[in-house]
Design a protein around this motif. Structure first.
Motif, PDB file in Angstrom:
ATOM      1  N   ARG A   8      10.712  96.785 -43.929  1.00 47.77           N
ATOM      2  CA  ARG A   8      12.020  96.502 -44.649  1.00 47.77           C
ATOM      3  C   ARG A   8      11.921  96.416 -46.142  1.00 47.77           C
ATOM      4  O   ARG A   8      12.477  96.690 -46.996  1.00 47.77           O
ATOM      5  CB  ARG A   8      12.980  95.953 -43.941  1.00 47.77           C
ATOM      6  N   TRP A 126      19.148  97.807 -43.134  1.00 48.86           N
ATOM      7  CA  TRP A 126      17.823  96.979 -42.695  1.00 48.86           C
ATOM      8  C   TRP A 126      18.000  95.366 -42.971  1.00 48.86           C
ATOM      9  O   TRP A 126      17.180  94.839 -42.566  1.00 48.86           O
ATOM     10  CB  TRP A 126      16.738  97.687 -43.582  1.00 48.86           C
ATOM     11  N   PRO A 188      16.875 101.913 -39.274  1.00 50.42           N
ATOM     12  CA  PRO A 188      16.403 100.731 -38.966  1.00 50.42           C
ATOM     13  C   PRO A 188      15.963 100.438 -37.184  1.00 50.42           C
ATOM     14  O   PRO A 188      17.079 101.279 -36.708  1.00 50.42           O
ATOM     15  CB  PRO A 188      16.988  99.537 -39.521  1.00 50.42           C
TER      16      PRO A 188
END
Length: 411
Positions: A8, A126, A188
């Motif tokens: 991320r 994220w 995500p």
């Protein structure tokens, strides 16, 4: 740090570079002198370009919510890039103000809005546990784009290439990077998507229609619009403000860079402050900082002190950047992730008229009085109004939470 969590941060870094490229929208003031010199346009005509670009930006941001229901955010982002390269390339052929309004203002501004919101929406998914930090760092690049690409644009403008090719070259650079960055826009995994902030989260997921009925939505929108609208005029005309008090073109360009630097670094700083002290204190602290700095601008401007005025421009950029960092975080934490793109888009539309009116007022004041002194009397008032909105925001949120809690209990 596990592999998914480290991934991320890679996405965040790519996002920062992407926002840096699209931050070209803030470098408009470096194009003003050569355009006025070649065509003899007045200041109100050239300053209106930035105002229209901000409206185009807001329209682009507000479109992402609906477009993302029909196509992936990655495709929305690439469409935004196509708009930007088209708008900037076509600016090479302009000969009348209306062509500039259309190409740089509407087309380029709209494309930047699409790219901005698609990336911030994607990245914030994220970083649910660090919304302020991620939002601030991500859009740091957007704020600093005026410095990085502004310096490049200035170098191209005053070289043998000239301002026409400067538009086109920058447009092609933006789109080339967009093709590189787009594969990094990913959904995500479920465990990351479920992450929540430590405080301030309302636990709600309101769509645009529901959010717009809440007083808190409007107190926040006014909180950001009064200050950001008034500072937008300073951003739009920073270069000519500096030359008007005796600065050289080189120093004025450096001042625009300082403003962009403040705008850029203010965004992660605002995000960190938001995460550390919470929403309520942030909404009170930032307008106080804006009020202090704006009260100092008029005497520095009247004293014709380019160095001092440039320092205050940097501070104003810092405050503007901190304000900019709060929007996505506030909307996500207060109204939820599910409709984030729509809600941030609506708040951008609320800001749009302020971005139009304030630069126009500043330009008109300049044409009537020959300087910007009267305008610098208005900026502190806007900071004070922002502070008032920040103070009443918390009670508005509490009423909203109580309302929805009663409805859930009734069910």
């Amino acid at each position: 740090m596990n592999r998914i969590t480290s991934n991320r941060y890679v996405i965040l870094i790519v996002g920062v570079i992407t926002m840096l490229m699209y931050g070209i929208i803030y470098a408009w003031s470096v194009f003003i002198p050569p355009l006025e010199a070649e065509f003899g346009w007045d200041r109100s005509s050239t300053s209106l370009v930035f105002s229209i670009a901000m409206i185009g930006l807001s329209l682009g941001m507000s479109s992402v919510g609906q477009l993302s229901k029909r196509m992936p955010l990655r495709r929305v982002f690439l469409i935004g890039g196509a708009f930007v390269v088209c708008g900037l390339t076509c600016c090479r052929f302009i000969n009348a103000p209306w062509q500039l309004y259309l190409m740089y203002g509407v087309v380029c501004g709209y494309g930047v809005g699409l790219a901005y919101t698609s990336w911030t929406t994607s990245v914030l998914a994220w970083f649910g546990d660090k919304a302020g930090f991620a939002s601030g760092v991500l859009v740091m690049g957007f704020g600093m784009g005026g410095m990085a690409l502004g310096v490049l644009a200035t170098a191209l403008i005053y070289s043998s290439i000239g301002w026409r090719w400067a538009f086109a070259i920058i447009g092609m650079l933006v789109f080339a990077w967009s093709l590189i960055a787009s594969p990094f826009m990913k959904e995500p995994p479920e465990d990351i998507a479920r992450l929540k902030p430590k405080h301030d989260d309302t636990g709600l997921n309101l769509n645009g229609k529901e959010a717009a009925k809440e007083l808190s939505f409007w107190t926040f929108c006014m909180w950001r619009s009064f200050l950001m609208g008034s500072v937008a005029a300073i951003i739009a005309e920073a270069s000519v403000m500096m030359t008007g008090i005796g600065a050289s073109i080189a120093f004025a360009t450096a001042a625009v860079g300082a403003l962009s630097l403040g705008n850029g670094f203010g965004r992660p700083l605002g995000g960190v402050i938001y995460d550390k002290i919470g929403q309520t204190k942030t909404l009170i602290l930032l307008p106080i900082l804006g009020l202090i700095s704006s009260l100092m601008m008029l005497p520095c401007y009247l004293s014709h002190s380019p160095l001092l005025f440039a320092a205050l421009i940097l501070v104003e950029g810092l405050v503007y950047g901190m304000y900019s960092a709060i929007n996505t975080s506030y909307m996500r934490i207060t109204y939820g992730q599910k409709h984030l793109a729509t809600n941030t888009g609506i708040s951008a539309l609320v800001l749009a008229p302020f971005n139009l009116v304030f630069p126009f007022i500043a330009a008109c004041i300049y044409e009537v009085t020959g300087d910007y002194a009267v305008y610098f009397m208005l900026v502190p008032l806007c900071s004070a109004l922002s502070l008032f909105c920040g103070i009443i925001d918390k009670p508005a949120i509490e009423r909203m939470k109580q309302h929805y809690k009663k409805n859930m209990d009734a069910l």
